[in-house]
Scaffold this motif. Structure first.
Motif, PDB file in Angstrom:
ATOM      1  N   SER A 111      66.969  33.104 -10.853  1.00  0.00           N
ATOM      2  CA  SER A 111      67.713  33.621  -9.708  1.00  0.00           C
ATOM      3  C   SER A 111      67.795  32.631  -8.553  1.00  0.00           C
ATOM      4  O   SER A 111      68.505  32.875  -7.577  1.00  0.00           O
ATOM      5  CB  SER A 111      67.064  34.921  -9.206  1.00  0.00           C
ATOM      6  N   ALA A 112      67.055  31.510  -8.644  1.00  0.00           N
ATOM      7  CA  ALA A 112      67.063  30.511  -7.569  1.00  0.00           C
ATOM      8  C   ALA A 112      66.804  29.133  -8.161  1.00  0.00           C
ATOM      9  O   ALA A 112      66.199  28.996  -9.232  1.00  0.00           O
ATOM     10  CB  ALA A 112      66.005  30.843  -6.520  1.00  0.00           C
ATOM     11  N   ASP A 113      67.283  28.114  -7.434  1.00  0.00           N
ATOM     12  CA  ASP A 113      67.038  26.726  -7.820  1.00  0.00           C
ATOM     13  C   ASP A 113      65.837  26.148  -7.086  1.00  0.00           C
ATOM     14  O   ASP A 113      65.194  25.210  -7.567  1.00  0.00           O
ATOM     15  CB  ASP A 113      68.259  25.860  -7.500  1.00  0.00           C
ATOM     16  N   VAL A 114      65.558  26.696  -5.910  1.00  0.00           N
ATOM     17  CA  VAL A 114      64.472  26.236  -5.055  1.00  0.00           C
ATOM     18  C   VAL A 114      63.742  27.459  -4.521  1.00  0.00           C
ATOM     19  O   VAL A 114      64.392  28.428  -4.104  1.00  0.00           O
ATOM     20  CB  VAL A 114      65.013  25.409  -3.850  1.00  0.00           C
ATOM     21  N   VAL A 115      62.417  27.422  -4.522  1.00  0.00           N
ATOM     22  CA  VAL A 115      61.641  28.539  -3.991  1.00  0.00           C
ATOM     23  C   VAL A 115      60.682  28.016  -2.924  1.00  0.00           C
ATOM     24  O   VAL A 115      59.884  27.122  -3.185  1.00  0.00           O
ATOM     25  CB  VAL A 115      60.847  29.267  -5.097  1.00  0.00           C
ATOM     26  N   TYR A 116      60.795  28.583  -1.729  1.00  0.00           N
ATOM     27  CA  TYR A 116      59.888  28.240  -0.642  1.00  0.00           C
ATOM     28  C   TYR A 116      58.890  29.384  -0.449  1.00  0.00           C
ATOM     29  O   TYR A 116      59.285  30.560  -0.446  1.00  0.00           O
ATOM     30  CB  TYR A 116      60.653  28.032   0.667  1.00  0.00           C
ATOM     31  N   GLY A 117      57.637  29.023  -0.269  1.00  0.00           N
ATOM     32  CA  GLY A 117      56.635  30.015   0.093  1.00  0.00           C
ATOM     33  C   GLY A 117      56.703  30.241   1.590  1.00  0.00           C
ATOM     34  O   GLY A 117      56.447  29.324   2.365  1.00  0.00           O
ATOM     35  N   SER A 118      57.063  31.433   2.019  1.00  0.00           N
ATOM     36  CA  SER A 118      57.265  31.708   3.437  1.00  0.00           C
ATOM     37  C   SER A 118      56.051  32.376   4.074  1.00  0.00           C
ATOM     38  O   SER A 118      55.568  33.405   3.593  1.00  0.00           O
ATOM     39  CB  SER A 118      58.486  32.599   3.652  1.00  0.00           C
ATOM     40  N   ARG A 119      55.616  31.803   5.176  1.00  0.00           N
ATOM     41  CA  ARG A 119      54.510  32.375   5.954  1.00  0.00           C
ATOM     42  C   ARG A 119      54.972  33.531   6.829  1.00  0.00           C
ATOM     43  O   ARG A 119      54.140  34.269   7.357  1.00  0.00           O
ATOM     44  CB  ARG A 119      53.886  31.286   6.837  1.00  0.00           C
ATOM     45  N   TYR A 120      56.285  33.678   6.987  1.00  0.00           N
ATOM     46  CA  TYR A 120      56.807  34.626   7.970  1.00  0.00           C
ATOM     47  C   TYR A 120      57.669  35.729   7.385  1.00  0.00           C
ATOM     48  O   TYR A 120      58.142  36.587   8.126  1.00  0.00           O
ATOM     49  CB  TYR A 120      57.618  33.858   9.019  1.00  0.00           C
ATOM     50  N   LEU A 121      57.876  35.720   6.095  1.00  0.00           N
ATOM     51  CA  LEU A 121      58.712  36.752   5.484  1.00  0.00           C
ATOM     52  C   LEU A 121      58.011  38.101   5.622  1.00  0.00           C
ATOM     53  O   LEU A 121      56.939  38.322   5.069  1.00  0.00           O
ATOM     54  CB  LEU A 121      58.947  36.415   4.009  1.00  0.00           C
ATOM     55  N   GLY A 122      58.620  38.988   6.400  1.00  0.00           N
ATOM     56  CA  GLY A 122      58.053  40.317   6.578  1.00  0.00           C
ATOM     57  C   GLY A 122      56.904  40.395   7.559  1.00  0.00           C
ATOM     58  O   GLY A 122      56.240  41.439   7.645  1.00  0.00           O
ATOM     59  N   ARG A 123      56.660  39.332   8.313  1.00  0.00           N
ATOM     60  CA  ARG A 123      55.565  39.361   9.281  1.00  0.00           C
ATOM     61  C   ARG A 123      55.825  38.351  10.390  1.00  0.00           C
ATOM     62  O   ARG A 123      56.775  37.566  10.334  1.00  0.00           O
ATOM     63  CB  ARG A 123      54.223  39.070   8.621  1.00  0.00           C
ATOM     64  N   GLY A 124      54.975  38.362  11.403  1.00  0.00           N
ATOM     65  CA  GLY A 124      55.116  37.460  12.535  1.00  0.00           C
ATOM     66  C   GLY A 124      54.026  36.404  12.553  1.00  0.00           C
ATOM     67  O   GLY A 124      53.625  35.880  11.518  1.00  0.00           O
TER      68      GLY A 124
END
Length: 230
Positions: A111-124
């Motif tokens: 479903s994606a070519d690049v995946v970033y681990g996000s520290r902020y997805l769904g939080r502050g």
């Protein structure tokens, strides 16, 4: 069996590198039928970082002849990698290698070519994270959108996962922390599909060895502007 290459740029990380490498070795990728290639690129450290990494079984150590910056070390690691997939991991303990698993699940789903681990997805903001670091990172998401039209909650994350052949097709030029933004801009220009996965984050202070600073924000903006067209 396919392989995940893990590229770890390291500079004066003797306090953390040994623990990190043991954590990486303990990550179970059997569900994906993947092997691990662990590459530590020592950027001419003045402490025992290289010696500690060299003593860990299964680790490939590449020593830079002179200190050239994080970006240059990452580029050297990418050039040494042989796996079908590649993840970039910081050498400290701010990021949990167990988060490779949900990131790989998304990449391998197609479903994606690049995946970033996000520290902020769904939080502050995270506990112990400085307000300057938080605001700097979040504002760069706005800058990234302006120049790439990609909505990313965390462009400066130190967990980025790629198909190695796709990343290898890009000519990377920068040598510092701005390599993150060069990669994002150039992958976006190529039409790559980005996905983000929420990850754990344990921020450290400058006293504990954090190296990125305010000037890097301005360099980041300049980098997005410079490479917005590939």
């Amino acid at each position: 069996m396919k392989t995940l290459s893990i590229v770890i740029p390291a500079y004066n990380e003797e306090r953390f590198i040994g623990t990190l490498l043991e954590q990486i070795r303990a990550v179970d990728l059997a569900q994906f039928d993947l092997d691990k290639q662990i590459i530590v690129v020592d950027d001419c450290s003045k402490d025992r970082t290289a010696d500690i990494a060299a003593a860990v079984p299964g680790v490939t150590l590449k020593r830079m002849p002179v200190n050239g910056g994080k970006g240059k070390a990452v580029r050297a690691g990418i050039a040494s990698a042989t796996g079908e997939y590649l993840i970039i991991q910081d050498a400290d303990l701010e990021y949990d290698p167990n988060d490779y698993v949900p990131m790989l699940r998304v990449l391998l789903s197609g479903s994606a070519d690049v995946v970033y681990g996000s520290r902020y997805l769904g939080r502050g903001r995270h506990r112990n994270q400085s307000l300057a670091a938080y605001l700097g990172g979040r504002s760069l998401s706005v800058i990234a959108w302006l120049f790439t039209r990609r909505h990313l909650t965390d462009t400066v994350t130190a967990l980025k996962l790629f198909h190695r052949d796709q990343l290898g097709e890009i000519e990377l030029k920068t040598s510092g922390f701005e390599l993150d933004h060069e990669i994002t801009a150039k992958m976006a220009h190529r039409g790559a599909r980005f996905a983000e996965v929420p990850i754990r984050y344990m921020p450290r202070s400058r006293e504990e060895g954090k190296k990125i600073g305010p000037k890097d924000w301005f360099i980041a903006v300049r980098t997005f502007m410079r490479y917005r067209n590939g």
